[in-house]
Design an enzyme around this catalytic site. Structure first.
Site, PDB file in Angstrom:
ATOM      1  N   ASP A  82       0.823  -1.215   0.000  1.00  0.00           N
ATOM      2  CA  ASP A  82       0.000   0.000   0.000  1.00  0.00           C
ATOM      3  C   ASP A  82       0.856   1.264   0.000  1.00  0.00           C
ATOM      4  O   ASP A  82       2.037   1.248   0.350  1.00  0.00           O
ATOM      5  CB  ASP A  82      -0.901   0.035   1.236  1.00  0.00           C
ATOM      6  CG  ASP A  82      -1.987  -1.018   1.190  1.00  0.00           C
ATOM      7  OD1 ASP A  82      -1.999  -1.817   0.239  1.00  0.00           O
ATOM      8  OD2 ASP A  82      -2.816  -1.049   2.124  1.00  0.00           O
ATOM      9  N   HIS A 234       3.755  -2.346   2.985  1.00  0.00           N
ATOM     10  CA  HIS A 234       3.736  -0.988   2.410  1.00  0.00           C
ATOM     11  C   HIS A 234       5.004  -0.731   1.605  1.00  0.00           C
ATOM     12  O   HIS A 234       6.094  -1.159   2.007  1.00  0.00           O
ATOM     13  CB  HIS A 234       3.637   0.072   3.521  1.00  0.00           C
ATOM     14  CG  HIS A 234       2.364  -0.013   4.309  1.00  0.00           C
ATOM     15  ND1 HIS A 234       2.184  -0.901   5.340  1.00  0.00           N
ATOM     16  CD2 HIS A 234       1.198   0.679   4.196  1.00  0.00           C
ATOM     17  CE1 HIS A 234       0.967  -0.757   5.852  1.00  0.00           C
ATOM     18  NE2 HIS A 234       0.343   0.204   5.169  1.00  0.00           N
TER      19      HIS A 234
END
Length: 701
Positions: A82, A234
């Site tokens: 992400d 991430h």
């Protein structure tokens, strides 16, 4: 040259300022809104969440009336990332994935895509899957529907502009696992489902945004007992060095346990969720990428401009302070014992509709300390009783010359032609010189190299805020700058309110020229280029009336600024000359360009950014610098007022003067520059001036 200036420049200025503020908003609110944002949130009650969703798989399909929960089969894992793409961490993660030959799914934020479209293209070229993560990383559980639609449309467009493709995969920011879905999250799932999106959650969270080391990330990302998994990691939004360090360990461990790596779509048995983007989305995305990249480039440019403005402002303050001190020391050394009687002086007073002030002006000249003086009043086509008021001063030394309205340069040339003496004192009709001022100006011509002497102009009508601001400006800016130019030996202006000239010097330059709207600047520069010194006498005071309305001040300063531009261009070749002309060209003219043109144009930028920083809390350094400069201006103003023998009681007006009044003058300068760039001349009430021998009528009183 056109007579009136087109007004298009105001629209240009407004558009530039609006674009600057919009770019700053995008840069601070959208592009710099990142960081470690995936913090835990209280999801609230969950009584409206279907059990099938809360207890089901990580992919929620709410595109139909009956939402479906999709799970990942055993032995299968989908790695997801992400908050990217990030130019540092995304590339490193792509390198690890390429080395391990592992596909992944990247949930990208639209703003980051617009900043770095090449990274998304690298992801898709490597065979990875790309989903959306909103445009600004907003929490869809708390945003209104219109904002949700806008976020997703912008994200989809950014992806289309970068890759030419669209996707139906969506991971809401701040989401977690299915059993953590609350009522607000479920509402967002249903809303985005109606828009055609699949919501992708996770089963295992590496918590790399808060983990202390790579081992902790590995432990959180590993599924147990062969169960299928969607792992949340991430590649942007903060320092992801620990994620990069942990990724290899995660992959090696899962490979050793026999896991198969795939994308989210393949993991839940769906066909690829990527499709060609529409032509509109590609066009919209390309425009959006260009806009965001332009906005991203603005803050560094603004920072450099602000640094330049700060440097110029500091340099000007230091230069004026040093010049004031040096000029004071030189003036003290120059103090003469007994003064010889002043030489004969002729005073020339051009007047147009100055009935109210002309008599006081003439009487002050007669009492100016020069016994041998004659006063020539040139009534330049007045429609009031100016000539009669001048004739009412019963003194044989006063002559009144009348002529049709031909403009100030022509009136001055007529007055010079009728003057009796070699030293010509020029005074505006609304000015009252101080006792002894004429004698002090005349005494400076004892030096044969002096061609002109500038006096010290002060404001007479000090009533009202606008007039008081001008009073401070006359003392602070004009007075200190003239001391600096006096040290340089090449003053660029002899003020029309009070200045004296040697007749032979004026003749060598062809008299007062009408080539520019600032004849006092033009003639001073011409004298310097002719090798004549233009000096300053700070003890030769004159009180002049200044505009008391914004409109009148604007017209006056626009004429001054435009005339200064004309004079700079006319005398630009002085930079190649020697002697006094060289000092004018290589010292005075650069000062005028930097501090009277460039700095006023750029100064509103600092004000705009400082105000924006105050409103958003994003520019504390700029606000501190702005405050420091205001304090420095206050100190310099106190010194200038004290040096000029003025009261300090108006010092409290300086901070406001440095904002509102300075902004007004900056806009006037921008107006003059735009007028010149657009090839237009400002309005002028008279015809071009005639030679020095116009038709005129002379009366001796």
């Amino acid at each position: 040259m056109r007579r009136t200036a087109p007004r298009g420049h105001w629209w240009v200025l407004a558009c530039v300022l609006a674009a600057l503020l919009a770019a700053l908003f995008v840069a601070t609110s959208v592009l710099r809104g990142g960081g470690d944002r995936d913090t835990a949130h209280d999801r609230g009650p969950d009584d409206r969440v279907p059990a099938s969703a809360a207890e089901g798989g990580p992919v929620l399909d709410a595109r139909t009336a009956t939402p479906v929960s999709l799970d990942v089969p055993s032995g299968t894992v989908a790695l997801t990332f992400d908050d990217g793409p990030d130019p540092t961490w995304t590339r490193q993660i792509l390198q690890v994935l390429a080395a391990e030959r592992v596909p992944a799914t990247f949930f990208v934020t639209g703003a980051r895509v617009a900043e770095h479209p090449e990274l998304v293209r690298e992801q898709t070229a490597a065979g990875h899957e790309v989903g959306l993560h909103t445009f600004t990383h907003t929490d869809l559980a708390t945003t209104p529907d219109w904002r949700t639609r806008l976020e997703l449309a912008a994200s989809r467009a950014a992806l289309a502009g970068a890759t030419g493709t669209s996707t139906t995969l969506l991971r809401p920011p701040y989401s977690s696992m299915p059993d953590a879905v609350g009522n607000r999250d479920w509402r967002a799932v249903v809303t985005t489902g109606e828009l055609g999106y699949l919501t992708v959650l996770s089963t295992h969270d590496g918590l790399d945004w808060q983990a202390h080391d790579a081992e902790e990330i590995v432990r959180g990302a590993l599924p147990e007992h062969g169960e299928g998994a969607v792992v949340l990691l991430h590649d942007g939004g903060g320092d992801r060095s620990r994620t990069v360090a942990a990724l290899g360990g995660i992959i090696d461990t899962l490979k050793a346990r026999g896991y198969r790596f795939t994308t989210v779509s393949q993991a839940v048995g769906l066909p690829p969720q990527t499709s060609p983007a529409t032509a509109f989305d590609r066009w919209y995305g390309s425009a959006l990428i260009a806009l965001v990249q332009t906005a991203a480039a603005v803050p560094p440019v603004v920072d450099r401009l602000l640094a330049g403005v700060a440097l110029l402002t500091a340099a000007r303050l230091l230069l004026l302070a040093a010049a004031a001190a040096a000029h004071r020391r030189r003036t003290a050394r120059r103090a003469l014992p007994a003064q010889a009687p002043p030489p004969p002086v002729s005073a020339v007073v051009p007047a147009h509709n100055e009935e109210a002030t002309i008599a006081a002006c003439v009487r002050a000249l007669l009492d100016g300390g020069c016994p041998d003086i004659d006063v020539v009043v040139v009534d330049d086509g007045s429609t009031d009783g100016t000539a009669a008021a001048a004739r009412a001063v019963a003194d044989p030394r006063v002559r009144v010359v009348t002529q049709p309205n031909r403009g100030k340069p022509a009136a001055l040339n007529v007055g010079i032609a009728h003057a009796a003496h070699d030293i010509i004192l020029m005074v505006d009709a609304d000015t009252v010189i101080a006792p002894g001022a004429a004698a002090r100006l005349a005494s400076a011509f004892a030096d044969p190299s002096v061609g002109a002497v500038a006096g010290n102009t002060k404001v007479a009508n000090r009533k009202g805020l606008l007039a008081l601001w001008q009073h401070l400006e006359y003392v602070m800016s004009f007075g200190l700058e003239r001391r600096l130019f006096d040290l340089i030996g090449a003053s660029p202006t002899v003020p029309g309110a009070i200045g004296a000239f040697r007749r032979s010097a004026l003749a060598s330059c062809g008299g007062i020229s009408a080539d520019t709207l600032a004849e006092d600047t033009d003639i001073a520069m011409a004298l310097c280029r002719a090798g004549r010194r233009v000096v300053y006498r700070g003890d030769a005071h004159a009180l002049t009336h200044v505009p008391t309305t914004v409109r009148a001040l604007w017209h006056q300063r626009h004429r001054w600024a435009y005339g200064t531009l004309q004079s700079l261009w006319k005398h630009r070749r002085a930079v190649k000359e020697n002697g006094v002309a060289g000092r004018l060209g290589r010292r005075t003219l650069p000062y005028l360009v930097l501090f009277q043109l460039a700095l006023p144009v750029a100064a509103p930028l600092m004000d705009a950014v400082a105000l924006y920083g105050l409103a958003t809390g994003t520019a504390s350094a700029t606000v501190l610098a702005w405050t420091a400069f205001c304090l420095a201006q206050l100190a310099l103003a106190a010194h200038a007022l004290h040096r000029d023998g003025e009261s300090l009681r108006h010092l409290w007006l300086v901070p406001l003067q440095q904002t509102a009044y300075r902004t007004l003058l900056c806009l006037v300068t921008i107006h003059a520059l735009a007028t010149a760039a657009l090839g237009a001349g400002p309005r002028w009430r008279s015809r071009p001036s005639a030679p020095a021998e116009p038709h005129a009528h002379t009366t001796t009183v």
